[in-house]
Design a protein around this motif. Structure first.
Motif, PDB file in Angstrom:
ATOM      1  N   GLU A 173       0.822  -1.201   0.000  1.00 51.70           N
ATOM      2  CA  GLU A 173       0.000   0.000   0.000  1.00 51.70           C
ATOM      3  C   GLU A 173       0.862   1.259   0.000  1.00 51.70           C
ATOM      4  O   GLU A 173       0.563   2.237  -0.696  1.00 51.70           O
ATOM      5  CB  GLU A 173      -0.946   0.004   1.202  1.00 51.70           C
ATOM      6  CG  GLU A 173      -1.942   1.141   1.171  1.00 51.70           C
ATOM      7  CD  GLU A 173      -3.007   1.021   2.244  1.00 51.70           C
ATOM      8  OE1 GLU A 173      -4.020   1.734   2.124  1.00 51.70           O
ATOM      9  OE2 GLU A 173      -2.842   0.226   3.190  1.00 51.70           O
TER      10      GLU A 173
ATOM     11  N   PHE B  56       2.259   1.600  -3.518  1.00 52.37           N
ATOM     12  CA  PHE B  56       1.142   1.971  -4.391  1.00 52.37           C
ATOM     13  C   PHE B  56       0.845   3.466  -4.266  1.00 52.37           C
ATOM     14  O   PHE B  56       0.760   4.172  -5.267  1.00 52.37           O
ATOM     15  CB  PHE B  56      -0.101   1.145  -4.027  1.00 52.37           C
ATOM     16  CG  PHE B  56      -1.357   1.600  -4.725  1.00 52.37           C
ATOM     17  CD1 PHE B  56      -1.705   1.070  -5.963  1.00 52.37           C
ATOM     18  CD2 PHE B  56      -2.194   2.545  -4.158  1.00 52.37           C
ATOM     19  CE1 PHE B  56      -2.862   1.491  -6.612  1.00 52.37           C
ATOM     20  CE2 PHE B  56      -3.347   2.972  -4.799  1.00 52.37           C
ATOM     21  CZ  PHE B  56      -3.686   2.439  -6.031  1.00 52.37           C
ATOM     22  N   ASN B  57       0.689   3.940  -3.034  1.00 55.50           N
ATOM     23  CA  ASN B  57       0.359   5.355  -2.811  1.00 55.50           C
ATOM     24  C   ASN B  57       1.475   6.287  -3.275  1.00 55.50           C
ATOM     25  O   ASN B  57       1.212   7.322  -3.896  1.00 55.50           O
ATOM     26  CB  ASN B  57       0.021   5.599  -1.346  1.00 55.50           C
ATOM     27  CG  ASN B  57      -1.312   4.980  -0.961  1.00 55.50           C
ATOM     28  OD1 ASN B  57      -2.214   4.850  -1.777  1.00 55.50           O
ATOM     29  ND2 ASN B  57      -1.430   4.582   0.293  1.00 55.50           N
TER      30      ASN B  57
ATOM     31  N   LYS C  41       1.524   6.241  -7.148  1.00 54.94           N
ATOM     32  CA  LYS C  41       0.365   6.958  -7.683  1.00 54.94           C
ATOM     33  C   LYS C  41       0.551   8.469  -7.550  1.00 54.94           C
ATOM     34  O   LYS C  41       0.336   9.221  -8.511  1.00 54.94           O
ATOM     35  CB  LYS C  41      -0.908   6.515  -6.965  1.00 54.94           C
ATOM     36  CG  LYS C  41      -2.169   7.175  -7.480  1.00 54.94           C
ATOM     37  CD  LYS C  41      -3.409   6.604  -6.817  1.00 54.94           C
ATOM     38  CE  LYS C  41      -4.666   7.233  -7.386  1.00 54.94           C
ATOM     39  NZ  LYS C  41      -5.879   6.596  -6.844  1.00 54.94           N
TER      40      LYS C  41
ATOM     41  N   VAL D 165      -3.247   4.526 -13.515  1.00 54.03           N
ATOM     42  CA  VAL D 165      -2.745   4.726 -12.149  1.00 54.03           C
ATOM     43  C   VAL D 165      -3.637   5.707 -11.392  1.00 54.03           C
ATOM     44  O   VAL D 165      -4.003   5.470 -10.243  1.00 54.03           O
ATOM     45  CB  VAL D 165      -1.272   5.212 -12.177  1.00 54.03           C
ATOM     46  CG1 VAL D 165      -0.805   5.642 -10.798  1.00 54.03           C
ATOM     47  CG2 VAL D 165      -0.370   4.112 -12.729  1.00 54.03           C
TER      48      VAL D 165
ATOM     49  N   GLN E 234      -7.000   4.088 -10.345  1.00 57.09           N
ATOM     50  CA  GLN E 234      -6.970   2.863  -9.545  1.00 57.09           C
ATOM     51  C   GLN E 234      -7.136   3.167  -8.064  1.00 57.09           C
ATOM     52  O   GLN E 234      -6.441   4.005  -7.506  1.00 57.09           O
ATOM     53  CB  GLN E 234      -5.662   2.104  -9.760  1.00 57.09           C
ATOM     54  CG  GLN E 234      -5.579   0.789  -9.000  1.00 57.09           C
ATOM     55  CD  GLN E 234      -6.546  -0.243  -9.534  1.00 57.09           C
ATOM     56  OE1 GLN E 234      -6.477  -0.623 -10.687  1.00 57.09           O
ATOM     57  NE2 GLN E 234      -7.455  -0.704  -8.688  1.00 57.09           N
ATOM     58  N   ASP E 235      -8.043   2.456  -7.438  1.00 55.40           N
ATOM     59  CA  ASP E 235      -8.257   2.535  -5.996  1.00 55.40           C
ATOM     60  C   ASP E 235      -7.533   1.337  -5.369  1.00 55.40           C
ATOM     61  O   ASP E 235      -7.660   0.216  -5.870  1.00 55.40           O
ATOM     62  CB  ASP E 235      -9.763   2.471  -5.718  1.00 55.40           C
ATOM     63  CG  ASP E 235     -10.080   2.485  -4.253  1.00 55.40           C
ATOM     64  OD1 ASP E 235     -10.220   1.395  -3.672  1.00 55.40           O
ATOM     65  OD2 ASP E 235     -10.186   3.583  -3.686  1.00 55.40           O
ATOM     66  N   PHE E 236      -6.802   1.567  -4.307  1.00 54.39           N
ATOM     67  CA  PHE E 236      -6.053   0.467  -3.693  1.00 54.39           C
ATOM     68  C   PHE E 236      -6.971  -0.677  -3.271  1.00 54.39           C
ATOM     69  O   PHE E 236      -6.614  -1.843  -3.380  1.00 54.39           O
ATOM     70  CB  PHE E 236      -5.240   0.961  -2.491  1.00 54.39           C
ATOM     71  CG  PHE E 236      -4.412  -0.134  -1.861  1.00 54.39           C
ATOM     72  CD1 PHE E 236      -3.267  -0.592  -2.481  1.00 54.39           C
ATOM     73  CD2 PHE E 236      -4.801  -0.724  -0.663  1.00 54.39           C
ATOM     74  CE1 PHE E 236      -2.516  -1.618  -1.925  1.00 54.39           C
ATOM     75  CE2 PHE E 236      -4.057  -1.739  -0.099  1.00 54.39           C
ATOM     76  CZ  PHE E 236      -2.911  -2.194  -0.730  1.00 54.39           C
TER      77      PHE E 236
ATOM     78  N   VAL F 204      -7.523  -3.347  -6.187  1.00 55.49           N
ATOM     79  CA  VAL F 204      -6.425  -3.914  -6.968  1.00 55.49           C
ATOM     80  C   VAL F 204      -6.620  -5.411  -7.143  1.00 55.49           C
ATOM     81  O   VAL F 204      -7.213  -6.080  -6.305  1.00 55.49           O
ATOM     82  CB  VAL F 204      -5.037  -3.636  -6.324  1.00 55.49           C
ATOM     83  CG1 VAL F 204      -4.709  -2.158  -6.333  1.00 55.49           C
ATOM     84  CG2 VAL F 204      -4.950  -4.215  -4.927  1.00 55.49           C
TER      85      VAL F 204
ATOM     86  N   ILE G 127      -2.159  -2.864 -11.294  1.00 55.64           N
ATOM     87  CA  ILE G 127      -2.821  -1.568 -11.389  1.00 55.64           C
ATOM     88  C   ILE G 127      -3.431  -1.474 -12.780  1.00 55.64           C
ATOM     89  O   ILE G 127      -2.763  -1.779 -13.778  1.00 55.64           O
ATOM     90  CB  ILE G 127      -1.840  -0.408 -11.142  1.00 55.64           C
ATOM     91  CG1 ILE G 127      -1.304  -0.475  -9.706  1.00 55.64           C
ATOM     92  CG2 ILE G 127      -2.505   0.933 -11.413  1.00 55.64           C
ATOM     93  CD1 ILE G 127      -0.240   0.562  -9.392  1.00 55.64           C
ATOM     94  N   GLY G 128      -4.695  -1.016 -12.844  1.00 57.34           N
ATOM     95  CA  GLY G 128      -5.396  -0.894 -14.118  1.00 57.34           C
ATOM     96  C   GLY G 128      -5.667  -2.262 -14.695  1.00 57.34           C
ATOM     97  O   GLY G 128      -6.022  -3.204 -13.989  1.00 57.34           O
TER      98      GLY G 128
ATOM     99  N   TRP H 197       2.589  -3.353 -12.571  1.00 53.74           N
ATOM    100  CA  TRP H 197       2.625  -4.447 -11.595  1.00 53.74           C
ATOM    101  C   TRP H 197       3.639  -4.106 -10.513  1.00 53.74           C
ATOM    102  O   TRP H 197       4.721  -3.609 -10.810  1.00 53.74           O
ATOM    103  CB  TRP H 197       3.047  -5.759 -12.261  1.00 53.74           C
ATOM    104  CG  TRP H 197       1.941  -6.402 -13.036  1.00 53.74           C
ATOM    105  CD1 TRP H 197       1.600  -6.153 -14.326  1.00 53.74           C
ATOM    106  CD2 TRP H 197       1.034  -7.399 -12.561  1.00 53.74           C
ATOM    107  NE1 TRP H 197       0.539  -6.933 -14.686  1.00 53.74           N
ATOM    108  CE2 TRP H 197       0.169  -7.708 -13.625  1.00 53.74           C
ATOM    109  CE3 TRP H 197       0.876  -8.050 -11.340  1.00 53.74           C
ATOM    110  CZ2 TRP H 197      -0.855  -8.652 -13.508  1.00 53.74           C
ATOM    111  CZ3 TRP H 197      -0.140  -8.988 -11.232  1.00 53.74           C
ATOM    112  CH2 TRP H 197      -0.984  -9.281 -12.305  1.00 53.74           C
TER     113      TRP H 197
END
Length: 175
Positions: A75, A78-79, A82, A131, A134-136, A139, A148-149, A154
């Motif tokens: 996470e 990811f954040n 993004k 990106v 995309q909401d975490f 996923v 993602i997407g 990846w």
């Protein structure tokens, strides 16, 4: 016997003949309905299939912990990725990438310098869109990582020691 022989053709003719046409409906009767046009019964609206964002993110964390381990690290990456992509912060994007990086067309980007030189061909508008949208909590997760997407990006972890007690999550593919 002769009477029976005489009746057989008449019976066969009756068995093969068409049924009589239906009577005309009354002027005030509704038009006939065929089976395909039958009304659907009223159904109460179902509860939404998607849970609230908090539960959805918890579900994503649980899936990651179950399949890959250390959801908090996924996470965090990811954040950060993004935020960097959406903000156009090239240096921050590079910080979240593991090299060699798999990119579209089966190419491999070997290091940060090559990534920076090819930034526009790697971080395309389609990648930025995927990106940013995309909401975490939504996923896709499997043993290959976090997607993602529709596979534009990846993330996956790499063990940093033989026992894999420490790992590092990074972006491993951008297409």
């Amino acid at each position: 016997m002769r009477k029976i022989a005489f009746l057989i053709p008449a019976l066969l003719l009756a068995a093969c003949s068409q049924p009589p046409a239906p009577a005309e409906p009354a002027a005030d009767a509704p038009p006939p309905m065929d089976a395909a046009a039958a009304p659907t019964p009223a159904v109460e609206p179902a509860a939404p299939a998607v849970a609230p964002a908090e539960t959805s993110a918890d579900d994503a964390r649980a899936r990651i912990d179950s399949v890959l381990g250390d959801a908090a690290q996924y996470e965090k990456v990811f954040n950060a990725f993004k935020t960097a992509v959406v903000g156009g912060d090239r240096a921050a994007v590079v910080e979240e990438v593991r090299f060699p990086l798999n990119v579209a067309g089966g190419r491999k980007i070997t290091g940060p310098g090559e990534f920076q030189r090819n930034y526009e061909t790697i971080i395309t508008p389609a990648v930025v869109k995927a990106v940013s949208e995309q909401d975490f909590g939504k996923v896709f997760v499997n043993q290959q990582g976090v997607m993602i997407g529709d596979g534009q990006v990846w993330l996956n972890g790499t063990c940093l020691d033989a026992a894999c007690t420490r790992s590092e999550v990074k972006v491993i593919t951008i297409q």
